[in-house]
Design a protein around this motif. Structure first.
Motif, PDB file in Angstrom:
ATOM      1  N   MET A 122       0.858  -1.191   0.000  1.00 59.49           N
ATOM      2  CA  MET A 122       0.000   0.000   0.000  1.00 59.49           C
ATOM      3  C   MET A 122       0.891   1.236   0.000  1.00 59.49           C
ATOM      4  O   MET A 122       1.708   1.422   0.898  1.00 59.49           O
ATOM      5  CB  MET A 122      -0.912   0.003   1.225  1.00 59.49           C
ATOM      6  CG  MET A 122      -1.853   1.210   1.296  1.00 59.49           C
ATOM      7  SD  MET A 122      -2.805   1.246   2.833  1.00 59.49           S
ATOM      8  CE  MET A 122      -3.826  -0.201   2.645  1.00 59.49           C
TER       9      MET A 122
ATOM     10  N   GLN B 278       1.345   5.585  -0.380  1.00 62.95           N
ATOM     11  CA  GLN B 278       0.623   6.806  -0.038  1.00 62.95           C
ATOM     12  C   GLN B 278      -0.254   7.233  -1.208  1.00 62.95           C
ATOM     13  O   GLN B 278       0.165   7.219  -2.361  1.00 62.95           O
ATOM     14  CB  GLN B 278       1.616   7.904   0.306  1.00 62.95           C
ATOM     15  CG  GLN B 278       0.968   9.167   0.829  1.00 62.95           C
ATOM     16  CD  GLN B 278       1.996  10.245   1.129  1.00 62.95           C
ATOM     17  OE1 GLN B 278       2.842  10.543   0.300  1.00 62.95           O
ATOM     18  NE2 GLN B 278       1.929  10.813   2.309  1.00 62.95           N
TER      19      GLN B 278
ATOM     20  N   SER C 115     -11.017   8.839   0.129  1.00 64.36           N
ATOM     21  CA  SER C 115     -11.047   9.715   1.301  1.00 64.36           C
ATOM     22  C   SER C 115     -12.134  10.774   1.172  1.00 64.36           C
ATOM     23  O   SER C 115     -12.797  11.118   2.159  1.00 64.36           O
ATOM     24  CB  SER C 115      -9.685  10.387   1.475  1.00 64.36           C
ATOM     25  OG  SER C 115      -9.336  11.115   0.308  1.00 64.36           O
TER      26      SER C 115
ATOM     27  N   TRP D  93       1.697   3.352   5.723  1.00 60.87           N
ATOM     28  CA  TRP D  93       0.297   3.600   5.382  1.00 60.87           C
ATOM     29  C   TRP D  93      -0.570   2.401   5.769  1.00 60.87           C
ATOM     30  O   TRP D  93      -1.719   2.572   6.199  1.00 60.87           O
ATOM     31  CB  TRP D  93       0.174   3.913   3.889  1.00 60.87           C
ATOM     32  CG  TRP D  93       1.311   4.770   3.443  1.00 60.87           C
ATOM     33  CD1 TRP D  93       2.303   4.465   2.565  1.00 60.87           C
ATOM     34  CD2 TRP D  93       1.634   6.089   3.919  1.00 60.87           C
ATOM     35  NE1 TRP D  93       3.209   5.487   2.454  1.00 60.87           N
ATOM     36  CE2 TRP D  93       2.827   6.492   3.267  1.00 60.87           C
ATOM     37  CE3 TRP D  93       1.022   6.967   4.816  1.00 60.87           C
ATOM     38  CZ2 TRP D  93       3.425   7.730   3.500  1.00 60.87           C
ATOM     39  CZ3 TRP D  93       1.616   8.192   5.050  1.00 60.87           C
ATOM     40  CH2 TRP D  93       2.798   8.567   4.396  1.00 60.87           C
ATOM     41  N   ARG D  94      -0.023   1.189   5.688  1.00 65.06           N
ATOM     42  CA  ARG D  94      -0.768   0.013   6.122  1.00 65.06           C
ATOM     43  C   ARG D  94      -0.916   0.003   7.641  1.00 65.06           C
ATOM     44  O   ARG D  94      -1.932  -0.436   8.168  1.00 65.06           O
ATOM     45  CB  ARG D  94      -0.088  -1.271   5.630  1.00 65.06           C
ATOM     46  CG  ARG D  94       0.030  -1.344   4.116  1.00 65.06           C
ATOM     47  CD  ARG D  94       0.292  -2.753   3.610  1.00 65.06           C
ATOM     48  NE  ARG D  94       1.491  -3.358   4.154  1.00 65.06           N
ATOM     49  CZ  ARG D  94       2.727  -3.133   3.705  1.00 65.06           C
ATOM     50  NH1 ARG D  94       2.911  -2.284   2.691  1.00 65.06           N
ATOM     51  NH2 ARG D  94       3.769  -3.746   4.228  1.00 65.06           N
TER      52      ARG D  94
ATOM     53  N   ASP E  57      -3.654   2.344   8.489  1.00 62.31           N
ATOM     54  CA  ASP E  57      -4.927   1.676   8.218  1.00 62.31           C
ATOM     55  C   ASP E  57      -5.279   0.734   9.362  1.00 62.31           C
ATOM     56  O   ASP E  57      -6.436   0.674   9.803  1.00 62.31           O
ATOM     57  CB  ASP E  57      -4.833   0.928   6.894  1.00 62.31           C
ATOM     58  CG  ASP E  57      -6.137   0.216   6.538  1.00 62.31           C
ATOM     59  OD1 ASP E  57      -7.138   0.917   6.268  1.00 62.31           O
ATOM     60  OD2 ASP E  57      -6.164  -1.034   6.539  1.00 62.31           O
TER      61      ASP E  57
ATOM     62  N   GLN F 198      -4.252   7.939   4.706  1.00 58.92           N
ATOM     63  CA  GLN F 198      -3.518   7.376   3.575  1.00 58.92           C
ATOM     64  C   GLN F 198      -2.905   8.473   2.697  1.00 58.92           C
ATOM     65  O   GLN F 198      -2.157   8.185   1.769  1.00 58.92           O
ATOM     66  CB  GLN F 198      -4.433   6.489   2.728  1.00 58.92           C
ATOM     67  CG  GLN F 198      -4.970   5.272   3.472  1.00 58.92           C
ATOM     68  CD  GLN F 198      -3.876   4.454   4.118  1.00 58.92           C
ATOM     69  OE1 GLN F 198      -2.984   3.939   3.438  1.00 58.92           O
ATOM     70  NE2 GLN F 198      -3.921   4.321   5.448  1.00 58.92           N
ATOM     71  N   HIS F 199      -3.233   9.720   2.999  1.00 53.57           N
ATOM     72  CA  HIS F 199      -2.701  10.862   2.253  1.00 53.57           C
ATOM     73  C   HIS F 199      -1.581  11.543   3.036  1.00 53.57           C
ATOM     74  O   HIS F 199      -1.436  11.343   4.249  1.00 53.57           O
ATOM     75  CB  HIS F 199      -3.793  11.905   2.010  1.00 53.57           C
ATOM     76  CG  HIS F 199      -4.851  11.477   1.056  1.00 53.57           C
ATOM     77  ND1 HIS F 199      -4.700  11.543  -0.317  1.00 53.57           N
ATOM     78  CD2 HIS F 199      -6.101  10.985   1.271  1.00 53.57           C
ATOM     79  CE1 HIS F 199      -5.807  11.107  -0.900  1.00 53.57           C
ATOM     80  NE2 HIS F 199      -6.667  10.768   0.035  1.00 53.57           N
TER      81      HIS F 199
END
Length: 302
Positions: free
Chosen positions: A1, A3, A36, A128-129, A132, A232-233
């Motif tokens: 995953m 960004q 998002s 990023w994972r 999450d 995630q951004h």
């Protein structure tokens, strides 16, 4: 995953105008929304039909780099210890911290601090994972309403920050002013929004990811889903997405976070992205002794 790329600025402005003028339902019909943005609009709709609840605590969600990806694990965990100490030094004790990592770091004996195991073996950058996974863990919490803030494992929090948030009860909080310390050069700069006298300044939230605390209501499934999608951004998307969700962020009253760079294990350094920040510190270095003393009292002595 990886960004998720940012929405272009012009499109962000247009979508905020459309959401205010026509409501989120019309915007949700568009097919080119980012995940998002769709999550933000769904949360905006859910909030419209739900009673507002004051936040009773602050969650800090920390994605920690794995031991396998760093050269000095002891240095990484020592900096994490300082970050957690800045939480423990808060004048208001109503906070919790969750650290997500493959390797359980040494943690202080404090029931407000816990490790979230991470077992995803997918190669590559896993920040990023982990964010999450932290959002999914937040969704499982059934406690009172809170503010949720993603926080880097090497930044420091002003000791009054939790109190500012919980007393203020704003729709969400943004760190517009904060300190940036170049550890290698032993320099400290103040980051703040640009002005006529300092047009080359930068707001802190444009430099550091530990910059935004957003309201989270466990009674709304859309809340954690939105936070997970937002994280995630890059952090420059946070104010836009918060506004799209109907909770425009308010600035915290004082420099609330200290961001340290060039200490050897920065996430940005591993991506070759700290050089302009080094130049920023050189340009806006603080030389006033009273200000440096204030920074030392609130951050450096932790």
């Amino acid at each position: 995953m990886a960004q998720v790329p940012a929405t272009p600025k012009a499109r962000r402005w247009l979508r905020l105008v459309e959401a205010r003028a026509f409501g989120p339902e019309r915007l949700l019909a568009q097919e080119d929304l980012q995940q998002s943005e769709r999550a933000a609009l769904k949360l905006r709709l859910a909030r419209a039909d739900a009673p507002s609840r004051d936040a009773e605590r602050v969650f800090f969600l920390i994605p920690l780099v794995s031991r396998a990806h760093v050269g000095d694990w002891d240095a990484v965990t020592a900096r994490l210890t300082r970050t957690l100490a800045s939480f423990q030094a808060q004048s208001d004790p109503r906070w919790e911290a969750v650290i997500c990592c493959q390797d359980a770091p040494p943690l202080p004996d404090d029931s407000r601090i816990r490790h979230l195991p991470f077992e995803d073996a997918e190669p590559g950058n896993d920040k990023w994972r982990k964010l999450d996974a932290l959002a999914r863990a937040l969704a499982e919490d059934a406690g009172p309403a809170a503010y949720a803030m993603s926080f880097d494992a090497d930044d420091l929090l002003h000791p009054s920050a939790v109190g500012w948030m919980l007393r203020g009860q704003g729709p969400g909080w943004l760190v517009e002013t904060g300190y940036v310390r170049d550890v290698a050069a032993r320099r400290i700069a103040l980051a703040r929004p640009p002005s006529l006298v300092a047009p080359r300044q930068r707001a802190f939230w444009k430099l550091c990811g530990s910059c935004a605390a957003l309201p989270h209501d466990p009674n709304l499934p859309e809340s954690a889903a939105f936070l997970g999608a937002m994280w995630q951004h890059e952090h420059r998307m946070f104010p836009y997405l918060a506004a799209l969700a109907g909770a425009p962020l308010q600035p915290l009253p004082e420099p609330a976070v200290l961001y340290e760079l060039n200490h050897g294990e920065n996430f940005g350094a591993r991506r070759g992205r700290v050089s302009f920040k080094t130049r920023f510190v050189e340009r806006f270095e603080i030389e006033d002794r009273a200000t440096l003393g204030s920074v030392a009292r609130h951050f450096a002595e932790i």
